[in-house]
Design a protein around this motif. Structure first.
Motif, PDB file in Angstrom:
ATOM      1  N   UNK A  72      -4.528  19.231 -28.166  1.00 33.91           N
ATOM      2  CA  UNK A  72      -5.661  18.814 -29.330  1.00 33.91           C
ATOM      3  C   UNK A  72      -5.283  19.434 -30.467  1.00 33.91           C
ATOM      4  N   UNK A  73      -4.715  20.808 -30.372  1.00 35.65           N
ATOM      5  CA  UNK A  73      -4.187  21.712 -31.418  1.00 35.65           C
ATOM      6  C   UNK A  73      -3.110  21.220 -32.179  1.00 35.65           C
TER       7      UNK A  73
ATOM      8  N   UNK B 244       0.833  15.139 -36.719  1.00 37.05           N
ATOM      9  CA  UNK B 244       0.790  16.253 -35.515  1.00 37.05           C
ATOM     10  C   UNK B 244       1.930  16.823 -35.521  1.00 37.05           C
ATOM     11  N   UNK B 245       1.946  18.054 -34.885  1.00 36.71           N
ATOM     12  CA  UNK B 245       3.078  19.025 -34.842  1.00 36.71           C
ATOM     13  C   UNK B 245       3.730  18.835 -33.440  1.00 36.71           C
ATOM     14  N   UNK B 246       4.976  18.848 -33.330  1.00 36.30           N
ATOM     15  CA  UNK B 246       5.620  18.611 -32.311  1.00 36.30           C
ATOM     16  C   UNK B 246       6.541  19.776 -31.725  1.00 36.30           C
ATOM     17  N   UNK B 247       6.489  20.567 -30.862  1.00 33.03           N
ATOM     18  CA  UNK B 247       7.629  21.508 -30.667  1.00 33.03           C
ATOM     19  C   UNK B 247       8.850  20.828 -29.850  1.00 33.03           C
TER      20      UNK B 247
ATOM     21  N   UNK C 263      10.415  26.024 -32.700  1.00 32.04           N
ATOM     22  CA  UNK C 263      10.937  25.052 -33.897  1.00 32.04           C
ATOM     23  C   UNK C 263       9.933  23.846 -33.773  1.00 32.04           C
ATOM     24  N   UNK C 264       9.069  23.823 -34.799  1.00 30.94           N
ATOM     25  CA  UNK C 264       8.136  22.634 -34.994  1.00 30.94           C
ATOM     26  C   UNK C 264       8.596  21.256 -35.755  1.00 30.94           C
TER      27      UNK C 264
ATOM     28  N   UNK D 160       0.999  10.417 -38.507  1.00 31.53           N
ATOM     29  CA  UNK D 160       0.234   9.340 -38.033  1.00 31.53           C
ATOM     30  C   UNK D 160      -0.248   8.163 -38.820  1.00 31.53           C
ATOM     31  N   UNK D 161      -0.204   6.974 -38.169  1.00 30.95           N
ATOM     32  CA  UNK D 161      -0.595   5.686 -38.713  1.00 30.95           C
ATOM     33  C   UNK D 161      -2.066   5.754 -38.793  1.00 30.95           C
TER      34      UNK D 161
END
Length: 290
Positions: free
Chosen positions: A168-169, A178-181, A186-187, A192-193
């Motif tokens: 969720x965070x 959104x943030x993706x590791x 490293x993010x 998002x649509x």
């Protein structure tokens, strides 16, 4: 004094975890494939490896029978070779004498391109979750989750493994991103649509749990996994189930969304380099999508 392969293997696996940020599943796969190589070659010193060793190992893999009593598929044989090649690359980075990783060539496999979703098929597929009445007691939660998953797949081109580990965070609904590791520390920020944002918000509003994961199980086994998210296999099942519910005859997989997303970006004038950067593609596999 040089150590045996098994000793270096422990260091290699630890490096995958600490420096490369690989998942536990990936590390387990490497351990399995390398244990197969040690079964074949023996726990010898790395400087004993030769080109002939690789030739004999290829032959051995080709004759190996899996748990179902069938020969290993070519792509599975390649996974074994990739693990060994990366292990040798690691040894060379540590100045340990061994065979060059460049001596390991992979078998060429004709990869089928994923099915492309046309506009009509896509609309039917995206509408399928909310028309599904087979999810049982938690049908509202499951269907809203499935709808959010499909919208996220289409609007971001994310991998199933990336979606499954989202928390969720990681989502910022105010900024529509959104943030993706992608690697350790490293993010990557993914936009998002509006549709993905809307359905994620609807899904989260229905949930009353404290589970940190963005997408969670809602079947009868969910009580045993209160702090776990869905698995990549669950994402695949969601796509398969919704494709069947939508009456689509073609073979639809999560990669169909990734492929369709790529084509939509190309049609919108996005450069191939930017597409590769967004999807995290290397030059080796970008041609499959671009």
């Amino acid at each position: 004094m040089p150590k045996n392969i098994s000793r270096y293997l422990r260091e290699f696996l630890e490096n995958l975890k600490q420096s490369k940020g690989r998942t536990e599943k990936t590390i387990e796969n490497y351990r399995f494939y390398m244990s197969r190589f040690i079964d074949f070659f023996g726990d010898k010193k790395p400087d004993r490896l030769t080109v002939d060793t690789i030739k004999r190992y290829r032959k051995w893999l080709g004759e190996l029978i899996d748990a179902r009593g069938e020969p290993l598929k070519k792509n599975t044989q390649n996974y074994h070779l990739i693990a060994l090649r990366n292990f040798l690359r690691y040894l060379q980075s540590k100045k340990i004498t061994t065979l060059s990783h460049r001596e390991i060539k992979l078998d060429q496999i004709n990869m089928k391109k994923p099915s492309v979703l046309g506009k009509t098929d896509l609309e039917r597929l995206l509408d399928a979750p909310l028309k599904d009445k087979t999810a049982g007691k938690n049908d509202t939660l499951s269907n809203h989750r499935n709808k959010a998953v499909l919208e996220l797949l289409f609007s971001t081109g994310m991998l199933v493994s990336e979606i499954a580990k989202l928390k969720k965070t990681d989502i910022n609904l105010n900024k529509n991103e959104l943030s993706l590791l992608i690697k350790k520390n490293k993010q990557k920020t993914v936009p998002l649509s509006e549709q993905a944002r809307y359905w994620i918000k609807q899904y989260l509003n229905l949930r009353k749990d404290s589970n940190p994961y963005l997408f969670i199980p809602h079947d009868k086994r969910a009580g045993k996994n209160k702090d776990k998210g869905i698995t990549p296999r669950t994402v695949q099942r969601i796509v398969n189930k919704c494709a069947k519910s939508a009456g689509l005859q073609k073979n639809i997989t999560p990669h169909s969304f990734r492929h369709s997303y790529t084509l939509s970006m190309i049609k919108s004038g996005v450069s191939v380099e930017n597409i590769k950067k967004t999807l995290g593609l290397s030059n080796d596999n970008s041609s499959r999508y671009c």
